[in-house]
Motif scaffolding. Structure first.
Motif, short mmCIF file in Angstrom:
data_model
loop_
_atom_site.label_atom_id
_atom_site.label_comp_id
_atom_site.label_asym_id
_atom_site.label_seq_id
_atom_site.Cartn_x
_atom_site.Cartn_y
_atom_site.Cartn_z
N ARG A 668 0.87 -1.17 0.00
CA ARG A 668 0.00 0.00 0.00
C ARG A 668 0.90 1.22 0.00
O ARG A 668 1.74 1.40 0.88
CB ARG A 668 -0.90 0.03 1.23
CG ARG A 668 -1.84 1.25 1.23
CD ARG A 668 -2.22 1.72 2.62
NE ARG A 668 -2.92 0.71 3.38
CZ ARG A 668 -2.58 0.37 4.61
NH1 ARG A 668 -1.53 0.92 5.20
NH2 ARG A 668 -3.26 -0.54 5.26
N THR A 669 0.76 2.05 -1.04
CA THR A 669 1.61 3.22 -1.17
C THR A 669 0.75 4.48 -1.22
O THR A 669 -0.48 4.42 -1.32
CB THR A 669 2.46 3.15 -2.45
OG1 THR A 669 1.60 3.28 -3.60
CG2 THR A 669 3.21 1.83 -2.55
N GLN A 670 1.42 5.60 -1.19
CA GLN A 670 0.72 6.88 -1.36
C GLN A 670 0.05 6.89 -2.72
O GLN A 670 0.59 6.40 -3.71
CB GLN A 670 1.72 8.03 -1.26
CG GLN A 670 1.13 9.40 -1.44
CD GLN A 670 2.19 10.49 -1.40
OE1 GLN A 670 3.36 10.20 -1.15
NE2 GLN A 670 1.79 11.71 -1.64
N ARG A 671 -1.16 7.43 -2.76
CA ARG A 671 -1.87 7.50 -4.03
C ARG A 671 -1.15 8.47 -4.96
O ARG A 671 -0.97 9.65 -4.63
CB ARG A 671 -3.31 7.95 -3.83
CG ARG A 671 -4.19 7.73 -5.06
CD ARG A 671 -5.64 8.14 -4.76
NE ARG A 671 -6.55 7.71 -5.80
CZ ARG A 671 -6.73 8.35 -6.95
NH1 ARG A 671 -6.06 9.46 -7.20
NH2 ARG A 671 -7.59 7.89 -7.85
N LEU A 672 -0.73 7.97 -6.13
CA LEU A 672 0.05 8.76 -7.07
C LEU A 672 -0.77 9.07 -8.31
O LEU A 672 -1.68 8.33 -8.67
CB LEU A 672 1.32 8.01 -7.48
CG LEU A 672 2.24 7.54 -6.35
CD1 LEU A 672 3.39 6.74 -6.93
CD2 LEU A 672 2.75 8.72 -5.55
N THR A 673 -0.40 10.15 -8.98
CA THR A 673 -0.95 10.39 -10.30
C THR A 673 -0.24 9.47 -11.28
O THR A 673 0.79 8.87 -10.97
CB THR A 673 -0.73 11.85 -10.74
OG1 THR A 673 0.69 12.07 -10.91
CG2 THR A 673 -1.27 12.81 -9.69
N TYR A 674 -0.78 9.36 -12.47
CA TYR A 674 -0.14 8.51 -13.48
C TYR A 674 1.29 8.96 -13.74
O TYR A 674 2.22 8.16 -13.83
CB TYR A 674 -0.93 8.53 -14.79
CG TYR A 674 -0.22 7.77 -15.90
CD1 TYR A 674 0.52 8.46 -16.86
CD2 TYR A 674 -0.24 6.39 -15.95
CE1 TYR A 674 1.19 7.78 -17.85
CE2 TYR A 674 0.44 5.70 -16.94
CZ TYR A 674 1.14 6.40 -17.89
OH TYR A 674 1.82 5.72 -18.87
N TRP A 675 1.49 10.25 -13.84
CA TRP A 675 2.83 10.74 -14.20
C TRP A 675 3.82 10.46 -13.08
O TRP A 675 4.96 10.12 -13.32
CB TRP A 675 2.78 12.22 -14.53
CG TRP A 675 2.02 12.44 -15.80
CD1 TRP A 675 0.79 13.00 -15.95
CD2 TRP A 675 2.43 12.05 -17.11
NE1 TRP A 675 0.40 12.99 -17.25
CE2 TRP A 675 1.39 12.42 -18.00
CE3 TRP A 675 3.56 11.42 -17.62
CZ2 TRP A 675 1.46 12.18 -19.36
CZ3 TRP A 675 3.64 11.19 -18.98
CH2 TRP A 675 2.59 11.57 -19.83
N GLN A 676 3.37 10.60 -11.82
CA GLN A 676 4.27 10.25 -10.72
C GLN A 676 4.60 8.76 -10.75
O GLN A 676 5.73 8.37 -10.53
CB GLN A 676 3.61 10.60 -9.38
CG GLN A 676 3.51 12.09 -9.11
CD GLN A 676 2.71 12.36 -7.86
OE1 GLN A 676 1.65 11.78 -7.64
NE2 GLN A 676 3.22 13.25 -7.01
N ALA A 677 3.61 7.94 -11.04
CA ALA A 677 3.83 6.50 -11.05
C ALA A 677 4.74 6.08 -12.20
O ALA A 677 5.36 5.03 -12.15
CB ALA A 677 2.50 5.76 -11.16
N SER A 678 4.82 6.90 -13.23
CA SER A 678 5.57 6.51 -14.42
C SER A 678 7.02 6.93 -14.37
O SER A 678 7.80 6.60 -15.26
CB SER A 678 4.91 7.12 -15.67
OG SER A 678 3.58 6.69 -15.77
N THR A 679 7.40 7.72 -13.41
CA THR A 679 8.75 8.24 -13.38
C THR A 679 9.55 7.64 -12.24
O THR A 679 9.00 7.06 -11.33
CB THR A 679 8.72 9.77 -13.22
OG1 THR A 679 7.99 10.10 -12.02
CG2 THR A 679 8.06 10.42 -14.40
#
Length: 679
Positions: A668-679
């Motif tokens: 369980r991680t901090q909820r990220l935006t797509y762009w945060q998750a992709s970098t």
């Protein structure tokens, strides 16, 4: 899932098919005790119980089912209650022999197994709806019942029936489709060829066995009819159950990874409150974990969110030439991978392994060996895992890549008399899906005409032989508005009637791809050609080539040998505000992966999370947190950067998480935006 009719169970549903009628009643108490030990929360009941529930026409005996449901409720276990209509009893066929199915060679098939009925039989429909009504009214208010299980695996053994009843129903379906205009049908089917023109509706038959190749549009409409005919049975039962119990959701189990006889599940999914699937590994598949992921993503896409895995196996199945057992840890990886790809329910066939009958060698949650077995230990462990993952329920998977999947295109391409019989729709789609899966790129599946494609950065159409004008315009508009589209060979070739789009290939996509081919050059089995250009050294291709020329596109790769040496094989074309790629051949896996990686990078696509080869990475997104699934298929273990809490162990994660060898970690991680998750 419907917001009004949804599965009201906390956490992730866990269980399997429960068939207490196969066992003495004194076994049931042990079943309850062991279900509680395993953490079972829901079982499917009554799927094949018609002969016991209705021992004679109009005579019902629900006493056994009453006791079973009461026992389940007393033990805190919910029921997915089935209409048992997949297996009519022997007395029904004695009374209605005309309801038996007929194969394309004209042979009437006997009863004595399951799904031995004609889908167009009025007698079967009447009996099935009568049974559904009896069950719906009797159990609408039973506290154990949380879901209706309509039928079971529609079309698994009787997707097609060629009898006279089916012929009449087919003609009725055609008259509705073509507005009772026989000339319109003749035009759509191209019946001027081989003197097939019809002057009366009664002249039209199902595509029964003939001495030569049958009409392709006739066959395609037949496949559409067969899917719709079974769907009409499903919705009729569903409506009966809804009338009795408006608040209980209904499902029926799909089979998305099976043969050409599969149904058009894009049409089926909107008719169900909960979308569910049965998934079984094939012993011949060396990378079956990819099929698990692909089918899970396809199910999630059709459901528009979470779905339910209604059946899979703890070990071997019974219906393949060699039924291999699952390797240590494989069952757990499979089950949790389904959860990773959107499943909010994990069920098996079946609870207790049968000692008699056609599926006696099919594995189960409680095997023949009993609780002193590895399978039982794994079943108990999985129950604990799913309890630990309860909060994942309801979360979704964000994706910026979509793959076009269309059953009409699949049926049409795999009909006889194609340029090559070596083409398989599912294989071609999986070839393109595999490098994305290995790279950890999330994927949705879409229809050609799915609205809102602009939410994706990249759309892939690996195999779209048939496409109608609406679908072609939808994909073209996506590119015009700035999207990136990649199209596989032999796509866009025919319209919805299987009529070739004239003027050169790839038909509907010539303009946006900036290419034109005048002749396909399919390759013989075992034959390959070399590729050169912006591809890896030593690149090859097989299955298919085309004599292609550029009409605005640039050549990314060309053939190095064969009759098409120096002809473009892979192209790129700027069109409108976007880019369209064409793969006019079937590159080897490494080359295809490299090409798709370049296409994805240019489109701005990034993996969900960095991980070593062999570790599957999937992200589910909740309202307040993300859930990072890390599954080690390589058996080497891994240390993956992450922060949060590892849910299966409850341990905090600070900087990195250890994925055990052949194991799974869910963070369980901090909820990220797509762009945060992709970098």
């Amino acid at each position: 899932m419907s917001t009004e009719r949804r599965l009201r169970l906390p956490g992730i549903a866990y269980g399997g098919d429960y068939n207490p009628e196969q066992w003495p009643e004194d076994v049931w108490a042990e079943d309850m005790r062991l279900m509680r030990e395993a953490g079972v929360t829901m079982v499917s009941v009554g799927i094949f119980s018609w002969a016991l529930l209705e021992p004679a026409e109009g005579v019902y005996d629900f006493s056994r089912m009453d006791r079973v449901l009461d026992l389940l409720h007393a033990n805190g276990i919910s029921a997915d209650l089935a209409t048992p209509t997949a297996a009519p009893p022997a007395w029904f066929f004695r009374a209605h022999p005309e309801a038996l199915p007929v194969d394309r060679d004209g042979r009437t098939l006997s009863y004595g197994s399951r799904q031995t009925f004609c889908p167009s039989s009025p007698a079967y429909r009447e009996a099935a709806l009568r049974m559904a009504d009896e069950i719906g009214r009797r159990y609408a208010d039973h506290p154990a019942v949380v879901m209706w299980h309509v039928h079971n695996e529609y079309g698994c053994h009787n997707a097609e029936c060629y009898c006279d009843l089916s012929a009449a129903s087919f003609r009725g379906w055609l008259r509705a489709k073509y507005g009772d205009d026989l000339a319109a049908l003749n035009h759509a089917w191209g019946t001027t060829f081989w003197s097939q023109w019809y002057y009366d509706w009664e002249e039209i038959l199902p595509p029964r066995a003939t001495g030569a190749a049958p009409n392709p549009t006739h066959q395609l409409d037949w496949r559409r009819f067969c899917s719709d005919e079974l769907l009409s049975l499903c919705t009729a039962e569903r409506d009966v159950l809804r009338l009795a119990a408006p608040g209980i959701p209904a499902t029926t189990n799909f089979m998305v990874n099976f043969s050409i006889e599969a149904l058009d599940y894009w049409r089926w999914a909107p008719e169900l409150d909960i979308v569910s699937n049965d998934h079984y590994l094939r012993s011949s598949d060396p990378e079956s974990e990819i099929d698990v992921a692909l089918c899970g993503d396809l199910m999630r896409s059709m459901a528009g969110g979470p779905w339910v895995l209604m059946e899979h196996s703890t070990g071997a199945v019974n219906w393949q030439p060699v039924n291999r057992a699952k390797t240590p840890g494989e069952m757990r990886r499979n089950a949790l991978a389904h959860v990773a790809h959107g499943a909010d329910g994990i069920l098996f066939f079946q609870w207790r392994a049968a000692k008699a009958g056609a599926e006696q060698w099919h594995s189960a949650m409680l095997p023949h060996a009993g609780t002193d077995s590895q399978i039982w230990q794994d079943v108990v462990q999985l129950g604990a895992d799913l309890r630990a993952l309860a909060e994942v329920r309801g979360s979704t998977t964000p994706a910026k890549v979509a793959i076009v999947w269309d059953w009409n295109a699949r049926w049409a391409m795999e009909l006889p008399s194609q340029p090559s019989a070596e083409l398989c729709f599912q294989d071609l789609v999986r070839d393109w899906y595999t490098p994305l899966w290995k790279a950890g790129v999330a994927v949705d599946f879409v229809r050609p005409d799915t609205p809102g494609l602009d939410r994706y950065q990249l759309v892939l159409a690996p195999s779209l032989y048939l496409v109608d004008d609406t679908g072609a315009a939808n994909l073209t508009g996506f590119v015009e508005r700035g999207g990136t589209l990649a199209v596989g060979f032999h796509s866009g070739a025919v319209d919805e009637n299987c009529h070739v789009r004239l003027g050169g290939y790839p038909g509907a996509f010539r303009e946006i791809l900036g290419v034109r081919a005048d002749e396909p050059f399919p390759l013989l089995p075992g034959q390959s050609v070399g590729l050169a250009g912006q591809v890896p050294r030593g690149a090859t291709a097989d299955l298919w080539t085309e004599r292609l020329r550029l009409t605005g596109a640039e050549a990314v790769a060309t053939y190095t040998d064969g009759s098409l040496a120096d002809v473009p094989a892979i192209t790129r074309h700027a069109y409108g505000s976007g880019t369209a790629w064409y793969l006019a051949t079937h590159p080897d896996p490494a080359t295809l992966a490299a090409v798709l990686q370049r296409i994805g990078q240019e489109a701005g696509v990034r993996p969900e999370h960095e991980a070593p080869a062999g570790v599957e990475v999937v992200r589910r997104r909740g309202a307040d947190a993300d859930y990072l699934f890390l599954i080690d298929h390589a058996g080497h273990g891994a240390e993956i950067p992450a922060d949060g809490v590892e849910l299966l162990t409850g341990k905090p994660v600070d900087g990195s998480v250890t994925v055990p060898e052949g194991g799974v970690a869910v963070v369980r991680t901090q909820r990220l935006t797509y762009w945060q998750a992709s970098t």
